[in-house]
Design an enzyme around this catalytic site. Structure first.
Site, PDB file in Angstrom:
ATOM      1  N   TYR A 452       0.836  -1.211   0.000  1.00  0.00           N
ATOM      2  CA  TYR A 452       0.000   0.000   0.000  1.00  0.00           C
ATOM      3  C   TYR A 452       0.869   1.259   0.000  1.00  0.00           C
ATOM      4  CZ  TYR A 452      -3.837   3.169   0.956  1.00  0.00           C
ATOM      5  OH  TYR A 452      -4.745   4.173   0.865  1.00  0.00           O
ATOM      6  N   SER A 533      -6.577   1.286  -4.419  1.00  0.00           N
ATOM      7  CA  SER A 533      -6.657   2.705  -4.103  1.00  0.00           C
ATOM      8  C   SER A 533      -5.268   3.326  -4.213  1.00  0.00           C
ATOM      9  CB  SER A 533      -7.263   2.892  -2.716  1.00  0.00           C
ATOM     10  OG  SER A 533      -7.630   4.238  -2.497  1.00  0.00           O
ATOM     11  N   ASP A 617     -17.939   4.344  -7.404  1.00  0.00           N
ATOM     12  CA  ASP A 617     -16.864   4.825  -6.534  1.00  0.00           C
ATOM     13  C   ASP A 617     -16.836   6.348  -6.621  1.00  0.00           C
ATOM     14  OD1 ASP A 617     -14.594   5.431  -5.121  1.00  0.00           O
ATOM     15  OD2 ASP A 617     -13.317   3.963  -6.109  1.00  0.00           O
ATOM     16  N   HIS A 649     -16.170   2.500  -3.293  1.00  0.00           N
ATOM     17  CA  HIS A 649     -14.712   2.409  -3.258  1.00  0.00           C
ATOM     18  C   HIS A 649     -14.227   1.030  -2.833  1.00  0.00           C
ATOM     19  CE1 HIS A 649     -10.708   3.946  -3.383  1.00  0.00           C
ATOM     20  NE2 HIS A 649     -10.486   3.718  -2.105  1.00  0.00           N
TER      21      HIS A 649
END
Length: 677
Positions: A452, A533, A617, A649
Site C-alpha cells: 500500500y 486505491s 466509486d 470504493h
C-alpha cells in the site's frame, strides 16, 4: 509533457459512450477469465468463505445491547441486529433484527448499502441510519426508532450527500451537509457545522462554524459523558493538518482552539487531553503519546504525562479509553503489543501492566469499549495463519479476559509457515515484509506480493480466509510489504514518502521484490503484485517503473492520473499526501510518478495487468482505471479491465460481488504466473 488527453471522455462516469466502452471491456474480461471450470470453483469457494456462519459477528455496545451488522447468503445486503452479552456468549445467539436492508431495498427499489448508525445515549431508543446507494460514500440519513423498529415520521432526514451528523440530544443534532454554495469543499465534504433542531427546516439550521474555502472539511460533535458534557468543532485543514475547538456558548469567544500542533492528533476523555505527536513538541519526539489535565492545559500548563515514546523499531498503533483506564496498542517491527494504563497510580502518576495473550508476528486491536459507562473492553488477536479470537475483559479487573468467539479455520494451514524478512531499499533503508507459504518449498514458486505505502496505513499480520483458500491452499506464497508511506514505524516512516519523496515507497516495494528473488522464494515470472486505491497507484508505478520484476499486476479502484487526480471527486483532499499538480514546485515529481503518463509503446514489455473499479466509486474516480486501460490497449500492452456498476470504493457491496471479483483476480494470477498449471 503534453497536456492533451485523448481519453478525457472516459471521465464521464455515466455517459453513454463511456459506459458502452466499459461494457465492451467487461465482456472481454469475462470471456477471458470466467470460462474455465477453475473460475467457477474459485467463485464458489469465495462465497463459502464469505458467507460462513462461523465468522465472528463483531459488535459495539449501546447500553445493554450489543449491535452488529451481518451479511450472508440469505441476507445479501445485510441485517442490522442486536443481542445481549448473555446471548452473545452462546454458540448460537438469539438476535433481534432491527432493519433488514434486503427487504428495504426491495420495497423501495433502491440498492441500499449499510453505511453506519448513530444511536442516541443514554436511552438508546433513537438512531440515525446512514444508507448508501450501491456503496457510494455519499449517504442519505434517516431517523429510526429502536422500539417500534420503524423510521420516524417527520424525524431527522437528510438527502444524499457526504453528510457528517451526530446527536446532541433528542431534539438537536450537529450536521454538516450540502447547503448550497460555499457549504462543501472542493473534495466534496462539508465545510459548515450547524446545529439543527427537530421540527425545523434543515435550511434554517443554526450556523455555528464555517470552514475556509481551501479546507478539506469541518465537523462538530457532542461529548455526552455525564459530568463532562462538552461540544467540539474540528477543522480539517488538509489531510494531515487540523484544528480542534472547544465550544463555549456563554464566552466572548465561543470557539476556543486547543493549542496543540496542527499536525498532531488530539482527543478529550473526561479530565484528560491526549495528544499524538507527528513532529517534535515540548521536548518529546514525533510519534509520542502525551496526556494532559484538560482544564490545566486550557489554563496554560504544559506538563505532560508521557504514555508512549517511540524508538527506531517501535511505533504507536492506537489507544482506547475505558471508564477508568487506557488500553495502549504498539507495534515492534510490525507485531502487536498491548498494555493497560491507569492514571493516578504508581511512579509518574500512571501505572502500566501488559495485556498478555498476543503471540509473535500477530496483530491485536481493541474492537469496542464503553468508556462512559464501564471498564469493559473487547479485543481481537489474529495472524496470517491464526484465525481471529475475540476476547472480553474488564480493565483493572481480576481474572484476565475471557475468550468469547473464535473464527473457524477456513483453509488448510498444514505445512505453512510465517517468516519476517527485511529488504534493503535503494537508499539503504531496512524495509520489513512478511512471507507466508510452504515451510519447505524446494525452490521458487508462485508468489503474490501485496503493498500500500501511503496515508499512514500499516500493513500488519491478519487472517484472510479468502487469500488462504484462493492462494495459500493452492500452493502459492503470500507476501505483505511494510513500505514507507505507511505507519509501520510511526510518522517518520510516513513522511519519508510524502510528496516529492513518493519514489521511496516504490523503491522499497521493488527492493522487496528483488529480495524475494534473491532468497529463491520466487522468480520475476512467478511474482504477482496486488494493491488497491493508493495501493493501485503503487501497482501502476511498478508496472511502468520496474516491469521486469513481475509476472502479473492487479490494481483495484486505482489512482493513476497524477496530473488530474485533484480535479476528480475527492481527489483534492489528497494534495497534502502527493502534492498539487497545479503547483510549479510539485508538478515535476507528479509527472515522474504518474503511471498514466509513464506508459510507453516502446521499451521493456509490461507484465499483464488486471484493473478493477466501480462506477459508483465516488472517492477514486473510475476514470483513472478506464483511461489507463485505454492507453495500454492503444500501445498494445496486455490489460484486462472490469468495472462493477455498483460497489463504491470497496469495489463490492455484497458477498456475491466480492466473490466474483476475487475469482477474477486469482484466476488471472494463477493463469499468468503458472501457465503450465
Amino acid at each position: 509533457m503534453s497536456d492533451e488527453d485523448p481519453y478525457l471522455w472516459l471521465e464521464d462516469v455515466s455517459g453513454d459512450a463511456a459506459l458502452a466502452w466499459v461494457r465492451e471491456r467487461n465482456a472481454e474480461t469475462v470471456d477471458a477469465l470466467t470460462g474455465s471450470p477453475g473460475f467457477k470453483v474459485l467463485e464458489q469457494e469465495m462465497r463459502e468463505v464469505l458467507d460462513d456462519d462461523g465468522r465472528i459477528p463483531y459488535t459495539v455496545r449501546r447500553g445493554r445491547h450489543l449491535y452488529n451488522f451481518w451479511q450472508d447468503a440469505d441476507h445479501v445486503r445485510g441485517l442490522w441486529r442486536r443481542t445481549t452479552l448473555e446471548e452473545y456468549r452462546t454458540d448460537r445467539p438469539a438476535w433481534e433484527v432491527l432493519l433488514d436492508l434486503d427487504a428495504l431495498a426491495e420495497a423501495e427499489g433502491e440498492k441500499w448499502a449499510w453505511a453506519g448508525s448513530r444511536v442516541l445515549a443514554p436511552e438508546h431508543r433513537h438512531a440515525l441510519i446512514l444508507l448508501s446507494r450501491d456503496g457510494a460514500d455519499a449517504c442519505v440519513v434517516r431517523e429510526f426508532d429502536l422500539e417500534t423498529l420503524e423510521f420516524v415520521e417527520d424525524g431527522f432526514t437528510v438527502a444524499e450527500a457526504k453528510t457528517r451528523i451526530g446527536w446532541i440530544d433528542h431534539d438537536r443534532v450537529w450536521i454538516g451537509t450540502d447547503f448550497g454554495a460555499g457549504s462543501m469543499s472542493t473534495s466534496g465534504y462539508p465545510l459548515q457545522v450547524r446545529r439543527w433542531r427537530r421540527g425545523t427546516p434543515l435550511a434554517d439550521a443554526e450556523l455555528v462554524y464555517q470552514g475556509r474555502p481551501a479546507d478539506l472539511s469541518a465537523s462538530g460533535w457532542h461529548d455526552d459523558t455525564p459530568g463532562f458534557e462538552r461540544d467540539f468543532v474540528h477543522r480539517q485543514i488538509d489531510f494531515w493538518n487540523q484544528e480542534l475547538f472547544l465550544l463555549r456558548e456563554d464566552a466572548a469567544e465561543p470557539t476556543l482552539k486547543i493549542e496543540v500542533p496542527d499536525d498532531a492528533g488530539a482527543s478529550v476523555h473526561r479530565r484528560w487531553l491526549t495528544v499524538t505527536t507527528k513532529s517534535p513538541w515540548l521536548g518529546h519526539p514525533a510519534g509520542s503519546l502525551l496526556a494532559f489535565d484538560f482544564e490545566a492545559f486550557l489554563a496554560g500548563e504544559r506538563e505532560a504525562e508521557v504514555l508512549f515514546t517511540p524508538d527506531e523499531r517501535t511505533a504507536l498503533a492506537g489507544y482506547s479509553w475505558t471508564r477508568h483506564h487506557l488500553i495502549l496498542s504498539t507495534r515492534a517491527d510490525v507485531s502487536s503489543r498491548m498494555e493497560l494504563l491507569t492514571p493516578g497510580q504508581g511512579p509518574g502518576g500512571w501505572h502500566r501492566a501488559p495485556l498478555p495473550g498476543v503471540p509473535p508476528l500477530s496483530t491485536a486491536s481493541v474492537t469496542d469499549t464503553d468508556p462512559d459507562e464501564s471498564d469493559e473492553y473487547f479485543h481481537q488477536v489474529s495472524g496470517f495463519l491464526q484465525p481471529s479470537t475475540l476476547y472480553r475483559g474488564t480493565a483493572g479487573g481480576a481474572g484476565g479476559s475471557e475468550s468469547l468467539k473464535q473464527s473457524p479455520s477456513l483453509f488448510d494451514t498444514a505445512g505453512l509457515a510465517v517468516r519476517q524478512y527485511f529488504a534493503t531499499s535503494a537508499d539503504g533503508t531496512r524495509v520489513p515484509y512478511f512471507v507466508v507459504g510452504p515451510e519447505d518449498r524446494p525452490g521458487p514458486g508462485p508468489t503474490l506480493l501485496y503493498g500500500y505505502g501511503g496515508f499512514e496505513i500499516s500493513m500488519v499480520p491478519h487472517y484472510s480466509a479468502v487469500t488462504g483458500r484462493a492462494w495459500l491452499a493452492r500452493g502459492g506464497t503470500y507476501v505483505v510489504a511494510g513500505i514507507r508511506g505507511g505507519h509501520e514505524y510511526g510518522p517518520g516512516w510516513h513522511k519519508a514518502a510524502l510528496g516529492a519523496n513518493r519514489i521511496r515507497a516504490y523503491e522499497d516495494f521493488a527492493a522487496v521484490a528483488r529480495d524475494l528473488t534473491a532468497r529463491d522464494i520466487t522468480t520475476p515470472a512467478q511474482l504477482g503484485i496486488e494493491g488497491g486505491s493508493n495501493g493501485g497507484l503503487l501497482m501502476g508505478a511498478m508496472l511502468t517503473r520496474d516491469p521486469e520484476l513481475f509476472g502479473a499486476v492487479v490494481a483495484h479502484v486505482p489512482l493513476l492520473d497524477m496530473l488530474r487526480f485533484h480535479k476528480l471527486l475527492a481527489g483534492a483532499s489528497w494534495i497534502a499526501e502527493y502534492g498539487d499538480p497545479d503547483s510549479p514546485a510539485d508538478r515535476p515529481h507528479l509527472e515522474r510518478i504518474s503511471p498514466y503518463h509513464r506508459v510507453r509503446a516502446d521499451g521493456p514489455a509490461y507484465p499483464p495487468l488486471l484493473l478493477l473499479t466501480s462506477t459508483r466509486d465516488d472517492r477514486v474516480h473510475p476514470g483513472h482505471a478506464r483511461k489507463m486501460a485505454a492507453r495500454l490497449r492503444e500501445y498494445g500492452h496486455p490489460v484486462l479491465f472490469h468495472e462493477h456498476l455498483g460497489g463504491g470504493h470497496s469495489g463490492a457491496t455484497d458477498h456475491r460481488q466480492t466473490a466474483f471479483n476475487e475469482a477474477l483476480v486469482h484466476t488471472f494470477l494463477w493463469e499468468r504466473l503458472t501457465p503450465q498449471r
